[in-house]
Design a protein around this motif. Structure first.
Motif, PDB file in Angstrom:
ATOM      1  N   ASN A  56       0.847  -1.213   0.000  1.00 46.31           N
ATOM      2  CA  ASN A  56       0.000   0.000   0.000  1.00 46.31           C
ATOM      3  C   ASN A  56       0.875   1.254   0.000  1.00 46.31           C
ATOM      4  N   GLY A  57       0.234   2.397  -0.024  1.00 47.07           N
ATOM      5  CA  GLY A  57       0.981   3.661  -0.089  1.00 47.07           C
ATOM      6  C   GLY A  57       1.748   3.941   1.191  1.00 47.07           C
ATOM      7  N   THR A  58       1.215   3.477   2.304  1.00 47.11           N
ATOM      8  CA  THR A  58       1.864   3.719   3.595  1.00 47.11           C
ATOM      9  C   THR A  58       3.137   2.890   3.737  1.00 47.11           C
ATOM     10  N   THR A  82      -2.391  16.909   4.553  1.00 46.74           N
ATOM     11  CA  THR A  82      -2.148  15.646   3.872  1.00 46.74           C
ATOM     12  C   THR A  82      -2.764  14.537   4.691  1.00 46.74           C
ATOM     13  N   PHE A  83      -2.754  13.323   4.130  1.00 45.31           N
ATOM     14  CA  PHE A  83      -3.163  12.160   4.893  1.00 45.31           C
ATOM     15  C   PHE A  83      -2.045  11.855   5.897  1.00 45.31           C
ATOM     16  N   SER A  86       1.766  10.504   5.408  1.00 46.41           N
ATOM     17  CA  SER A  86       2.924  11.273   4.902  1.00 46.41           C
ATOM     18  C   SER A  86       3.848  11.674   6.040  1.00 46.41           C
ATOM     19  N   VAL A 132       3.825  16.968  -0.844  1.00 50.24           N
ATOM     20  CA  VAL A 132       2.633  16.199  -1.223  1.00 50.24           C
ATOM     21  C   VAL A 132       1.914  16.945  -2.346  1.00 50.24           C
ATOM     22  N   ASP A 158       5.363  12.649  -2.290  1.00 51.68           N
ATOM     23  CA  ASP A 158       4.138  11.892  -2.062  1.00 51.68           C
ATOM     24  C   ASP A 158       3.180  12.244  -3.206  1.00 51.68           C
ATOM     25  N   CYS A 160       0.608  10.381  -4.272  1.00 57.65           N
ATOM     26  CA  CYS A 160      -0.613   9.549  -4.198  1.00 57.65           C
ATOM     27  C   CYS A 160      -1.791  10.176  -4.938  1.00 57.65           C
ATOM     28  N   HIS A 161      -1.841  11.516  -4.960  1.00 62.34           N
ATOM     29  CA  HIS A 161      -2.976  12.191  -5.591  1.00 62.34           C
ATOM     30  C   HIS A 161      -2.736  12.517  -7.064  1.00 62.34           C
ATOM     31  N   SER A 189      -0.359   5.466  -4.235  1.00 66.67           N
ATOM     32  CA  SER A 189      -1.270   4.542  -3.561  1.00 66.67           C
ATOM     33  C   SER A 189      -2.306   4.041  -4.566  1.00 66.67           C
ATOM     34  N   LYS A 194      -8.191   6.401  -5.037  1.00 64.08           N
ATOM     35  CA  LYS A 194      -7.134   7.038  -5.835  1.00 64.08           C
ATOM     36  C   LYS A 194      -7.355   6.731  -7.326  1.00 64.08           C
ATOM     37  N   GLY A 201      -2.718  -1.233  -2.446  1.00 66.90           N
ATOM     38  CA  GLY A 201      -1.514  -1.326  -3.253  1.00 66.90           C
ATOM     39  C   GLY A 201      -0.749  -0.027  -3.220  1.00 66.90           C
ATOM     40  N   TYR A 328      -7.843  18.087   4.311  1.00 65.98           N
ATOM     41  CA  TYR A 328      -7.723  17.142   5.391  1.00 65.98           C
ATOM     42  C   TYR A 328      -7.846  17.875   6.709  1.00 65.98           C
TER      43      TYR A 328
HETATM   44  C1  LIG Z   1      -3.774   7.543   0.304  1.00 64.05           C
HETATM   45  C2  LIG Z   1      -2.613   8.310   0.709  1.00 64.05           C
HETATM   46  C3  LIG Z   1      -1.517   7.728   1.371  1.00 64.05           C
HETATM   47  C4  LIG Z   1      -1.513   6.313   1.879  1.00 64.05           C
HETATM   48  O1  LIG Z   1      -1.822   5.354   0.935  1.00 64.05           O
HETATM   49  P1  LIG Z   1      -2.492   3.966   1.403  1.00 64.05           P
HETATM   50  O2  LIG Z   1      -2.424   3.127   0.160  1.00 64.05           O
HETATM   51  O3  LIG Z   1      -3.885   4.267   1.835  1.00 64.05           O
HETATM   52  O4  LIG Z   1      -1.660   3.407   2.506  1.00 64.05           O
HETATM   53  C5  LIG Z   1      -0.418   8.524   1.632  1.00 64.05           C
HETATM   54  N1  LIG Z   1      -0.385   9.827   1.290  1.00 64.05           N
HETATM   55  C6  LIG Z   1      -1.428  10.417   0.677  1.00 64.05           C
HETATM   56  C7  LIG Z   1      -1.322  11.861   0.296  1.00 64.05           C
HETATM   57  C8  LIG Z   1      -2.574   9.685   0.381  1.00 64.05           C
HETATM   58  O5  LIG Z   1      -3.615  10.306  -0.191  1.00 64.05           O
END
Ligand SMILES: *Cc1c(COP(=O)(O)O)cnc(C)c1O
Length: 397
Positions: A56-58, A82-83, A86, A132, A158, A160-161, A189, A194, A201, A328
């Motif tokens: 996953n992203g984390t 951010t989530f 990060s 981010v 980061d 993810c977005h 992520s 996403k 993932g 957020y």
């Molecule tokens: C979703 C997200 C993550 C974490 O990803 P996961 O796959 O949910 O663990 C990290 N940073 C940002 C900015 C995200 O939006």
């Protein structure tokens, strides 16, 4: 009952389902050929040399802080908007996190604020920075990289977005998110909200071959069977655990879904941009939106508006079957971060932004009719239902 419109939603086709069932009939459920195929295709999509797929992203973020040697005493900067992951990743590795306030126009990390933090602290205080690409708006990594270099900071993007997003550098070139040109490592992520869904993932991209090898090792317990890396070769069964790694693997089933989704990634971003243009036009002069610099290739994970009576609008939309969301709550105001010494008032731009932000439905399969419903309700709310400045003080009390 009317269909509920969420703020984000996955986009699954028959082809996706076929791709996943194919892996179920194959010899591999995990660690088969599809993981590498997905990595290669994703690296090509973002324009990076290497990609490592993880659970996953984390976990992607955690592996990054591990390979960049974050440990006790390592100080890293990120944004409060951010989530939480990060910032959390730095803590997993034993380091300390610090925040830089946001630019209120874009809600991205304020590079001037970062500069002031770096100037004010003794040289060597900070080791790295995690920008981010909030909402899908790519941070100008060229400018940030220049600053990071001055102070010897590494950089984890980061992203993810923002798969499919880009900014334009000083040469006039489009720099794609995750292409490894300015960041040491970039992470993505594949959570269903996403752009690309795997269920769960994540992906790390980089142009650095040493970091790439180390990431692959740490993803699977620090164990290698690679003859070139072994200290001895007593037989075919032999493997070595060379580092303290993790099980952060992703399965073939998930990568099959990701690979199939990736084929539509470009189309998905194009649709998101179309939806954004329609929101922009509808809200022009009536509802506040985030600024967008000319030439930037926004990937629109989110479409954010800002209103003074956000809670009322949120509740009103919800009563109409429209499930907007808030992105957020500033990370530094979370109870856990308060225990670390952060408190309200520390990052006023982030806090002010949080009071007013609302993420509207934004996903490729949002229909024109659904978007019209969203737009009409918002305009109705701002122009008719809620006129706070015209309400007499007595009535408000
Ligand atoms: C979703 C997200 C993550 C974490 O990803 P996961 O796959 O949910 O663990 C990290 N940073 C940002 C900015 C995200 O939006």
């Amino acid at each position: 009952m009317r269909k509920i419109i969420p703020y984000g939603r996955q986009w699954i086709t028959d082809e996706d389902i076929q791709a996943v069932t194919d892996t179920l009939r194959s010899d591999w459920l995990t660690q088969g050929p599809v993981v590498e195929e997905f990595e290669q295709a994703f690296a090509d999509y973002v324009g990076a040399k290497y990609a490592v797929a993880v659970s996953n992203g984390t976990t992607a973020l955690h592996l990054c802080t591990e390979v960049l040697w974050v440990q006790e005493g390592t100080k890293v900067i990120t944004t409060p908007i951010t989530f939480a992951a990060s910032a959390n990743c730095v803590l997993y590795s034993g380091g300390d996190i610090d925040f830089a306030d946001i630019d209120p126009e874009t809600a991205l990390i304020d590079i001037d604020y970062v500069r002031q933090m770096l100037e004010a602290a003794p040289m060597g205080t900070y080791s790295g920075i995690i920008p981010v690409n909030f909402a899908g708006y790519p941070v100008n990594l060229e400018k940030l990289h220049e600053l990071a270099n001055e102070y010897g900071l590494w950089m984890i993007e980061d992203a993810c977005h923002s798969p499919g997003g880009y900014f334009v550098d000083s040469q006039g070139d489009e720099v794609r998110c995750g292409n490894g040109q300015y960041a040491d490592l970039s992470i993505f992520s594949f959570h269903p909200v996403k752009h690309i869904a795997c269920g769960e993932g994540g992906m790390i991209t980089t142009n650095n071959p040493h970091l790439y090898e180390k990431l692959r090792l740490l993803r699977t317990h620090g164990i290698t069977k690679n003859a070139e890396q072994l200290t001895q070769t007593p037989g075919k069964w032999y493997y070595e655990m060379q580092e303290l790694g993790y099980n952060y693997r992703i399965t073939d089933m998930q990568c099959a879904l990701g690979l199939s989704q990736l084929k539509r990634a470009h189309e998905g971003v194009e649709r998101r941009r179309e939806i954004a243009v329609k929101y922009d036009e509808a809200f022009y002069g009536q509802v506040r939106t985030l600024a967008l610099e000319e030439g930037v290739g926004h990937a629109y994970h989110l479409y954010v508006i800002q209103v003074e009576n956000r809670k009322e609008l949120y509740d009103y939309l919800r009563s109409q079957g429209i499930y907007a969301q808030v992105h957020y709550i500033p990370v530094h105001t979370m109870p856990y971060y308060k225990k670390l010494g952060f408190r309200e008032g520390m990052y006023p731009n982030a806090e002010q932004y949080y009071e007013q932000c609302l993420s509207l439905p934004m996903f490729p399969t949002l229909t024109d009719e659904e978007q019209d419903r969203v737009i009409n309700h918002i305009l109705e709310f701002v122009n008719e239902i809620s006129k706070p400045t015209q309400v007499p003080q007595l009535m408000r009390a």
